[in-house]
Design a protein around this motif. Structure first.
Motif, PDB file in Angstrom:
ATOM      1  N   ALA A 173      37.092  36.730  45.612  1.00  0.00           N
ATOM      2  CA  ALA A 173      38.274  36.483  46.435  1.00  0.00           C
ATOM      3  C   ALA A 173      39.257  35.564  45.718  1.00  0.00           C
ATOM      4  O   ALA A 173      40.470  35.766  45.786  1.00  0.00           O
ATOM      5  CB  ALA A 173      37.865  35.878  47.773  1.00  0.00           C
ATOM      6  N   ALA A 174      38.735  34.566  45.021  1.00  0.00           N
ATOM      7  CA  ALA A 174      39.603  33.667  44.248  1.00  0.00           C
ATOM      8  C   ALA A 174      40.297  34.432  43.120  1.00  0.00           C
ATOM      9  O   ALA A 174      41.484  34.225  42.848  1.00  0.00           O
ATOM     10  CB  ALA A 174      38.800  32.500  43.685  1.00  0.00           C
ATOM     11  N   GLN A 175      39.566  35.338  42.471  1.00  0.00           N
ATOM     12  CA  GLN A 175      40.149  36.154  41.402  1.00  0.00           C
ATOM     13  C   GLN A 175      41.225  37.076  41.971  1.00  0.00           C
ATOM     14  O   GLN A 175      42.280  37.261  41.354  1.00  0.00           O
ATOM     15  CB  GLN A 175      39.067  36.970  40.709  1.00  0.00           C
ATOM     16  N   ALA A 176      40.989  37.645  43.120  1.00  0.00           N
ATOM     17  CA  ALA A 176      41.979  38.524  43.753  1.00  0.00           C
ATOM     18  C   ALA A 176      43.237  37.744  44.112  1.00  0.00           C
ATOM     19  O   ALA A 176      44.358  38.230  43.922  1.00  0.00           O
ATOM     20  CB  ALA A 176      41.384  39.180  44.996  1.00  0.00           C
ATOM     21  N   GLN A 177      43.056  36.537  44.607  1.00  0.00           N
ATOM     22  CA  GLN A 177      44.198  35.700  44.965  1.00  0.00           C
ATOM     23  C   GLN A 177      45.000  35.315  43.719  1.00  0.00           C
ATOM     24  O   GLN A 177      46.225  35.367  43.730  1.00  0.00           O
ATOM     25  CB  GLN A 177      43.722  34.455  45.696  1.00  0.00           C
ATOM     26  N   ALA A 178      44.316  34.969  42.644  1.00  0.00           N
ATOM     27  CA  ALA A 178      45.002  34.627  41.392  1.00  0.00           C
ATOM     28  C   ALA A 178      45.743  35.849  40.847  1.00  0.00           C
ATOM     29  O   ALA A 178      46.870  35.723  40.339  1.00  0.00           O
ATOM     30  CB  ALA A 178      43.998  34.111  40.368  1.00  0.00           C
ATOM     31  N   GLY A 179      45.151  37.014  40.942  1.00  0.00           N
ATOM     32  CA  GLY A 179      45.803  38.244  40.494  1.00  0.00           C
ATOM     33  C   GLY A 179      47.055  38.550  41.298  1.00  0.00           C
ATOM     34  O   GLY A 179      48.077  38.969  40.743  1.00  0.00           O
ATOM     35  N   ALA A 180      46.990  38.323  42.595  1.00  0.00           N
ATOM     36  CA  ALA A 180      48.161  38.553  43.446  1.00  0.00           C
ATOM     37  C   ALA A 180      49.289  37.601  43.090  1.00  0.00           C
ATOM     38  O   ALA A 180      50.463  37.989  43.059  1.00  0.00           O
ATOM     39  CB  ALA A 180      47.774  38.402  44.915  1.00  0.00           C
ATOM     40  N   GLN A 181      48.945  36.352  42.798  1.00  0.00           N
ATOM     41  CA  GLN A 181      49.972  35.381  42.387  1.00  0.00           C
ATOM     42  C   GLN A 181      50.579  35.775  41.051  1.00  0.00           C
ATOM     43  O   GLN A 181      51.793  35.665  40.849  1.00  0.00           O
ATOM     44  CB  GLN A 181      49.369  33.976  42.319  1.00  0.00           C
ATOM     45  N   GLN A 182      49.758  36.229  40.135  1.00  0.00           N
ATOM     46  CA  GLN A 182      50.256  36.656  38.825  1.00  0.00           C
ATOM     47  C   GLN A 182      51.150  37.888  38.977  1.00  0.00           C
ATOM     48  O   GLN A 182      52.186  37.987  38.314  1.00  0.00           O
ATOM     49  CB  GLN A 182      49.089  36.958  37.886  1.00  0.00           C
ATOM     50  N   ALA A 183      50.773  38.816  39.822  1.00  0.00           N
ATOM     51  CA  ALA A 183      51.595  40.007  40.055  1.00  0.00           C
ATOM     52  C   ALA A 183      52.944  39.618  40.646  1.00  0.00           C
ATOM     53  O   ALA A 183      53.988  40.172  40.259  1.00  0.00           O
ATOM     54  CB  ALA A 183      50.863  40.983  40.968  1.00  0.00           C
ATOM     55  N   ALA A 184      52.956  38.669  41.558  1.00  0.00           N
ATOM     56  CA  ALA A 184      54.214  38.213  42.158  1.00  0.00           C
ATOM     57  C   ALA A 184      55.103  37.533  41.118  1.00  0.00           C
ATOM     58  O   ALA A 184      56.321  37.746  41.095  1.00  0.00           O
ATOM     59  CB  ALA A 184      53.924  37.263  43.317  1.00  0.00           C
ATOM     60  N   ALA A 185      54.486  36.723  40.255  1.00  0.00           N
ATOM     61  CA  ALA A 185      55.259  36.058  39.203  1.00  0.00           C
ATOM     62  C   ALA A 185      55.834  37.087  38.231  1.00  0.00           C
ATOM     63  O   ALA A 185      56.991  36.966  37.796  1.00  0.00           O
ATOM     64  CB  ALA A 185      54.381  35.063  38.453  1.00  0.00           C
ATOM     65  N   GLY A 186      55.066  38.094  37.891  1.00  0.00           N
ATOM     66  CA  GLY A 186      55.550  39.155  37.013  1.00  0.00           C
ATOM     67  C   GLY A 186      56.698  39.923  37.633  1.00  0.00           C
ATOM     68  O   GLY A 186      57.683  40.259  36.956  1.00  0.00           O
ATOM     69  N   ALA A 187      56.597  40.197  38.912  1.00  0.00           N
ATOM     70  CA  ALA A 187      57.671  40.913  39.605  1.00  0.00           C
ATOM     71  C   ALA A 187      58.947  40.082  39.627  1.00  0.00           C
ATOM     72  O   ALA A 187      60.047  40.618  39.444  1.00  0.00           O
ATOM     73  CB  ALA A 187      57.233  41.269  41.023  1.00  0.00           C
TER      74      ALA A 187
END
Length: 146
Positions: A56-70
């Motif tokens: 879940a922590a990895q998924a949350q970090a991935g979502a934050q990274q995806a938002a930053a990339g966008a």
């Protein structure tokens, strides 16, 4: 026998990620004994719970990274078409905006992939956690309602 549970949250460190639905009206049910048996079963399932929280922590970090990339890609797209005086400045801004757009898309895709992998890991581990808890309680004589 397994029930669908809500997605695991990494920040929910104190609470359990799954609460079994046990028939409390069954003959011979004792609340104190159940609490003790549930704690025992949760202790047995601790490795699966840790894996679910890590996913879940990895998924949350991935979502934050995806938002930053966008956000970076959007800024690059805006910069490419910003009007500036002079051909050299316009070409430089267009090239910089294109580079930011490409980098943002790459970061976003990487974050999305990391988030998806983390979510899959969390879901599998949470499912295993529920299975261990349910089977442990069943072996101890409890009737599960789902």
């Amino acid at each position: 026998m397994l029930a669908a549970a809500a997605p695991v949250r990494a920040q929910d460190a104190q609470g359990s990620i799954y609460e079994p639905l046990v028939d409390r009206d069954a003959r011979g049910f004792k609340e104190k004994k159940y609490a003790k048996d549930l704690a025992f079963c949760q202790n047995r399932a601790a490795p699966q719970e840790s894996a679910a929280r890590a996913g879940a922590a990895q998924a949350q970090a991935g979502a934050q990274q995806a938002a930053a990339g966008a956000a970076l890609a959007a800024a690059g797209s805006v910069a490419r078409y910003m009007p500036v005086p002079g051909l050299g400045a316009a070409n430089g801004l267009w090239a910089g905006g294109s580079a930011a757009d490409v980098a943002g898309n790459m970061v976003g895709a990487s974050g999305a992939a990391q988030g998806a992998q983390g979510a899959a890991t969390a879901e599998m581990a949470a499912s295993d956690y529920r299975l261990v808890i349910d089977r442990c309680l069943e072996r101890r004589g409890y009737v599960l309602l789902r």
